[in-house]
Scaffold this motif. Structure first.
Motif, PDB file in Angstrom:
ATOM      1  N   LYS A  76     -68.689 -13.084 -39.404  1.00  0.00           N
ATOM      2  CA  LYS A  76     -68.803 -13.895 -38.063  1.00  0.00           C
ATOM      3  C   LYS A  76     -68.109 -14.673 -37.497  1.00  0.00           C
ATOM      4  O   LYS A  76     -66.847 -14.611 -39.248  1.00  0.00           O
ATOM      5  CB  LYS A  76     -70.008 -14.554 -38.615  1.00  0.00           C
ATOM      6  N   LYS A  77     -67.326 -14.988 -36.704  1.00  0.00           N
ATOM      7  CA  LYS A  77     -66.252 -16.027 -35.926  1.00  0.00           C
ATOM      8  C   LYS A  77     -66.345 -16.627 -36.409  1.00  0.00           C
ATOM      9  O   LYS A  77     -67.152 -17.648 -36.504  1.00  0.00           O
ATOM     10  CB  LYS A  77     -66.720 -15.289 -34.227  1.00  0.00           C
ATOM     11  N   PRO A  78     -65.525 -17.294 -37.471  1.00  0.00           N
ATOM     12  CA  PRO A  78     -65.199 -18.771 -37.929  1.00  0.00           C
ATOM     13  C   PRO A  78     -64.753 -19.505 -36.422  1.00  0.00           C
ATOM     14  O   PRO A  78     -64.565 -19.125 -36.034  1.00  0.00           O
ATOM     15  CB  PRO A  78     -63.373 -18.257 -39.208  1.00  0.00           C
ATOM     16  N   GLU A  79     -65.164 -20.687 -37.151  1.00  0.00           N
ATOM     17  CA  GLU A  79     -64.943 -21.653 -36.249  1.00  0.00           C
ATOM     18  C   GLU A  79     -63.728 -22.086 -36.589  1.00  0.00           C
ATOM     19  O   GLU A  79     -63.327 -23.081 -37.333  1.00  0.00           O
ATOM     20  CB  GLU A  79     -66.484 -22.694 -35.749  1.00  0.00           C
ATOM     21  N   LEU A  80     -63.217 -22.791 -35.417  1.00  0.00           N
ATOM     22  CA  LEU A  80     -61.547 -23.414 -36.395  1.00  0.00           C
ATOM     23  C   LEU A  80     -61.679 -24.631 -35.422  1.00  0.00           C
ATOM     24  O   LEU A  80     -62.737 -25.623 -34.008  1.00  0.00           O
ATOM     25  CB  LEU A  80     -60.868 -22.642 -35.359  1.00  0.00           C
ATOM     26  N   CYS A  81     -60.712 -25.889 -35.772  1.00  0.00           N
ATOM     27  CA  CYS A  81     -60.790 -27.320 -35.030  1.00  0.00           C
ATOM     28  C   CYS A  81     -58.996 -26.377 -35.534  1.00  0.00           C
ATOM     29  O   CYS A  81     -58.643 -26.858 -36.409  1.00  0.00           O
ATOM     30  CB  CYS A  81     -61.071 -28.288 -36.140  1.00  0.00           C
ATOM     31  N   ILE A  82     -57.832 -27.097 -34.411  1.00  0.00           N
ATOM     32  CA  ILE A  82     -56.833 -27.075 -33.410  1.00  0.00           C
ATOM     33  C   ILE A  82     -56.655 -28.460 -33.875  1.00  0.00           C
ATOM     34  O   ILE A  82     -56.242 -28.947 -32.564  1.00  0.00           O
ATOM     35  CB  ILE A  82     -55.963 -26.008 -32.733  1.00  0.00           C
ATOM     36  N   VAL A  83     -55.952 -29.051 -34.727  1.00  0.00           N
ATOM     37  CA  VAL A  83     -54.880 -30.095 -33.518  1.00  0.00           C
ATOM     38  C   VAL A  83     -53.108 -30.529 -34.162  1.00  0.00           C
ATOM     39  O   VAL A  83     -52.497 -30.083 -34.714  1.00  0.00           O
ATOM     40  CB  VAL A  83     -55.317 -31.198 -35.715  1.00  0.00           C
ATOM     41  N   THR A  84     -52.703 -31.196 -33.061  1.00  0.00           N
ATOM     42  CA  THR A  84     -51.383 -31.770 -33.276  1.00  0.00           C
ATOM     43  C   THR A  84     -51.031 -32.986 -32.845  1.00  0.00           C
ATOM     44  O   THR A  84     -51.223 -33.864 -32.474  1.00  0.00           O
ATOM     45  CB  THR A  84     -50.696 -30.954 -31.520  1.00  0.00           C
ATOM     46  N   ILE A  85     -49.760 -32.977 -34.067  1.00  0.00           N
ATOM     47  CA  ILE A  85     -49.401 -34.750 -34.452  1.00  0.00           C
ATOM     48  C   ILE A  85     -48.490 -34.861 -33.648  1.00  0.00           C
ATOM     49  O   ILE A  85     -47.435 -35.416 -33.799  1.00  0.00           O
ATOM     50  CB  ILE A  85     -49.533 -35.303 -34.951  1.00  0.00           C
ATOM     51  N   ASP A  86     -47.965 -33.918 -32.596  1.00  0.00           N
ATOM     52  CA  ASP A  86     -46.467 -33.195 -32.093  1.00  0.00           C
ATOM     53  C   ASP A  86     -46.302 -34.512 -31.040  1.00  0.00           C
ATOM     54  O   ASP A  86     -47.167 -33.896 -30.232  1.00  0.00           O
ATOM     55  CB  ASP A  86     -45.947 -32.203 -32.119  1.00  0.00           C
ATOM     56  N   THR A  87     -46.088 -35.539 -30.840  1.00  0.00           N
ATOM     57  CA  THR A  87     -45.916 -36.576 -29.557  1.00  0.00           C
ATOM     58  C   THR A  87     -44.470 -36.410 -29.450  1.00  0.00           C
ATOM     59  O   THR A  87     -44.773 -37.254 -28.440  1.00  0.00           O
ATOM     60  CB  THR A  87     -46.353 -38.024 -30.088  1.00  0.00           C
ATOM     61  N   MET A  88     -43.491 -35.625 -30.139  1.00  0.00           N
ATOM     62  CA  MET A  88     -42.615 -36.016 -29.393  1.00  0.00           C
ATOM     63  C   MET A  88     -41.572 -34.761 -28.818  1.00  0.00           C
ATOM     64  O   MET A  88     -41.192 -35.578 -27.816  1.00  0.00           O
ATOM     65  CB  MET A  88     -41.048 -36.128 -30.810  1.00  0.00           C
ATOM     66  N   ARG A  89     -41.942 -33.777 -28.973  1.00  0.00           N
ATOM     67  CA  ARG A  89     -41.455 -32.972 -27.696  1.00  0.00           C
ATOM     68  C   ARG A  89     -42.244 -32.118 -26.870  1.00  0.00           C
ATOM     69  O   ARG A  89     -43.467 -32.444 -26.767  1.00  0.00           O
ATOM     70  CB  ARG A  89     -41.690 -31.200 -28.687  1.00  0.00           C
ATOM     71  N   VAL A  90     -41.612 -32.821 -25.607  1.00  0.00           N
ATOM     72  CA  VAL A  90     -42.383 -32.054 -24.057  1.00  0.00           C
ATOM     73  C   VAL A  90     -42.541 -31.120 -24.065  1.00  0.00           C
ATOM     74  O   VAL A  90     -42.406 -30.008 -24.747  1.00  0.00           O
ATOM     75  CB  VAL A  90     -41.031 -32.439 -23.588  1.00  0.00           C
ATOM     76  N   GLY A  91     -43.631 -30.826 -23.667  1.00  0.00           N
ATOM     77  CA  GLY A  91     -45.024 -29.991 -23.817  1.00  0.00           C
ATOM     78  C   GLY A  91     -45.238 -29.363 -24.563  1.00  0.00           C
ATOM     79  O   GLY A  91     -46.023 -28.228 -24.382  1.00  0.00           O
ATOM     80  N   ALA A  92     -45.006 -29.865 -26.082  1.00  0.00           N
ATOM     81  CA  ALA A  92     -45.841 -29.585 -27.162  1.00  0.00           C
ATOM     82  C   ALA A  92     -47.297 -28.893 -26.732  1.00  0.00           C
ATOM     83  O   ALA A  92     -47.663 -27.947 -27.386  1.00  0.00           O
ATOM     84  CB  ALA A  92     -45.282 -30.589 -28.022  1.00  0.00           C
ATOM     85  N   LEU A  93     -48.304 -30.417 -26.319  1.00  0.00           N
ATOM     86  CA  LEU A  93     -49.420 -30.369 -26.258  1.00  0.00           C
ATOM     87  C   LEU A  93     -49.985 -29.025 -25.897  1.00  0.00           C
ATOM     88  O   LEU A  93     -50.569 -28.581 -24.958  1.00  0.00           O
ATOM     89  CB  LEU A  93     -49.790 -31.706 -26.427  1.00  0.00           C
ATOM     90  N   GLU A  94     -49.224 -29.225 -24.737  1.00  0.00           N
ATOM     91  CA  GLU A  94     -49.321 -28.083 -23.061  1.00  0.00           C
ATOM     92  C   GLU A  94     -49.266 -26.418 -23.823  1.00  0.00           C
ATOM     93  O   GLU A  94     -50.266 -25.927 -23.675  1.00  0.00           O
ATOM     94  CB  GLU A  94     -48.764 -28.325 -21.693  1.00  0.00           C
TER      95      GLU A  94
END
Length: 406
Positions: free
Chosen positions: A227-245
């Motif tokens: 079965k398709k696994p359930e994922l959670c993706i997290v970023t703590i990159d608050t410095m690089r411009v556009g990292a979250l995007e």
């Protein structure tokens, strides 16, 4: 000066005449005896006998007053101190000259060695041609000096002169030794959720690698009929411009939202909220210079949450060995378990990576060789690394047999 104000001194002898003889030698007639008596001292076995000793108390005559004696004593002390200092200074000069001569001799020897080195070939004349060729091949592949020495020491200890004449034989063993020095990390099976964190310097492709790992976990499950696994993706990159995007776009493709965490409390809250509902938690981190110990320390504090993570260090294949050493060492506080080599396709030499992995006793987990998600991510394997060695005549069938199952 009155006798009662003069300095009184004592001298001892077997008889009164002996005491007087001693005083005459010291002062001539410039003394006056003011008191004398006989004292009995223990002597002989166990001190059972008594030996008579004459004790004379005397003062110096008027022309040698207390002040004069004091000044004389002071002058003598000063002279002794001056002599002592002069001796010490002389010893210092002797020691300094000896040290300077020794340093000059060492510098002369060093200059001689440098001159000899500049005029002699890189490999000494007594080095066997096969060893020289192996050293050249390893250098072309950018293996470190310590790694090359390890290989050549093994050659010297394991091959006879007759065997050294067979270059192909030695070369085959060297390729085997290189393969044996590479450790591939085995998959770690843990109770869900499996928390994966990637750390590393700026520009190594951590965000893309997180996306590749997440996509691969879905693709692997599909290929294995799971079965398709359930994922959670997290970023703590608050410095690089556009990292979250950037990560959010990958999340969109995977049908997953990307969560942002700025503190350890944020990470702990996300883990608490999702640990019962997902199979994987992927955490992307900020990229810092390996010399930026302050920010690296801050990032470590953010990730200091009890969630039993697998932590990987990401580095690019083209990073020179000395810089890799610095990166490996300065990210050590994260206690990373293994290394991911990114941009493998952008380098033609891999001795730098192999050398530092061997030197730091680290395993390798994944290799990335392009921007494609997930196709340009694969589990590291020894065969793929060995066939990319430059200049070596690789026996593909042999290394497949030896390392293929790994």
């Amino acid at each position: 000066m009155p006798i009662e104000n003069a300095i009184r001194k004592k001298i001892e002898g077997a008889t009164l005449n002996e005491c007087k003889e001693k005083l005459f030698k010291l002062y001539g007639t410039g003394y006056t005896i003011v008191e004398k008596f006989v004292d009995f001292r223990p002597s002989g076995f166990l001190g059972l006998k008594q030996k008579p000793v004459t004790v004379v108390t005397y003062v110096l005559n008027n022309d040698t007053t207390v002040e004069t004696v004091f000044k004389k004593t002071q002058t003598e002390s000063e002279k002794l101190e001056e002599n002592r200092k002069a001796i010490i200074e002389k010893q210092k000069d002797i020691l300094l000259n000896a040290q300077m001569n020794k340093m000059a001799s060492m510098m002369e020897q060093l200059n001689e060695k440098i001159d000899n080195f500049s005029t002699q070939p890189a490999v000494s004349s007594d080095t066997h041609e096969t060893i020289s060729r192996i050293e050249e091949l390893l250098s072309e592949n950018e293996f470190s000096f310590s790694y090359i020495k390890m290989i050549t020491d093994k050659i010297r200890s394991q091959f006879s002169l007759e065997q050294l004449d067979d270059f192909r034989l030695v070369e085959r063993y060297v390729v085997d030794w290189i393969g044996e020095s590479i450790e591939i990390k085995k998959d770690k099976h843990v109770r869900p959720p499996k928390v994966i964190i990637i750390v590393g310097p700026t520009g190594v492709g951590k965000t893309t690698t997180i996306a590749k790992l997440a996509a691969t976990s879905i693709l692997d499950a599909k290929n294995n009929g799971m079965k398709k696994p359930e994922l959670c993706i997290v970023t703590i990159d608050t410095m690089r411009v556009g990292a979250l995007e950037q990560l959010a776009k990958f999340g969109e493709i995977l049908g997953k939202n990307v969560l942002k965490a700025e503190t350890a409390e944020d990470v702990a809250e996300i883990y608490s909220d999702y640990k019962e509902h997902v199979d994987y938690i992927y955490i992307d981190t900020s990229g810092y210079s390996p010399n930026d110990s302050n920010h690296i320390g801050e990032m470590k504090n953010i990730l200091d949450v009890k969630m039993n993570p697998e932590i990987f260090l990401a580095v690019t294949a083209s990073t020179k060995a000395s810089d890799l050493q610095n990166i490996f060492r300065n990210f050590e506080p994260f206690a990373y378990e293994s290394v991911i080599i990114t941009k493998f396709d952008e380098s033609q030499c891999y001795g730098n990576i192999i050398s530092v992995l061997w030197d730091r006793h680290k395993s390798i987990s994944y290799i990335t060789d392009g921007q494609g998600v997930p196709r340009n991510l694969k589990k590291a394997n020894i065969v793929d690394i060995l066939i990319n060695l430059k200049g070596f005549d690789i026996d593909r069938v042999h290394i497949e047999d030896k390392f293929g199952e790994q």
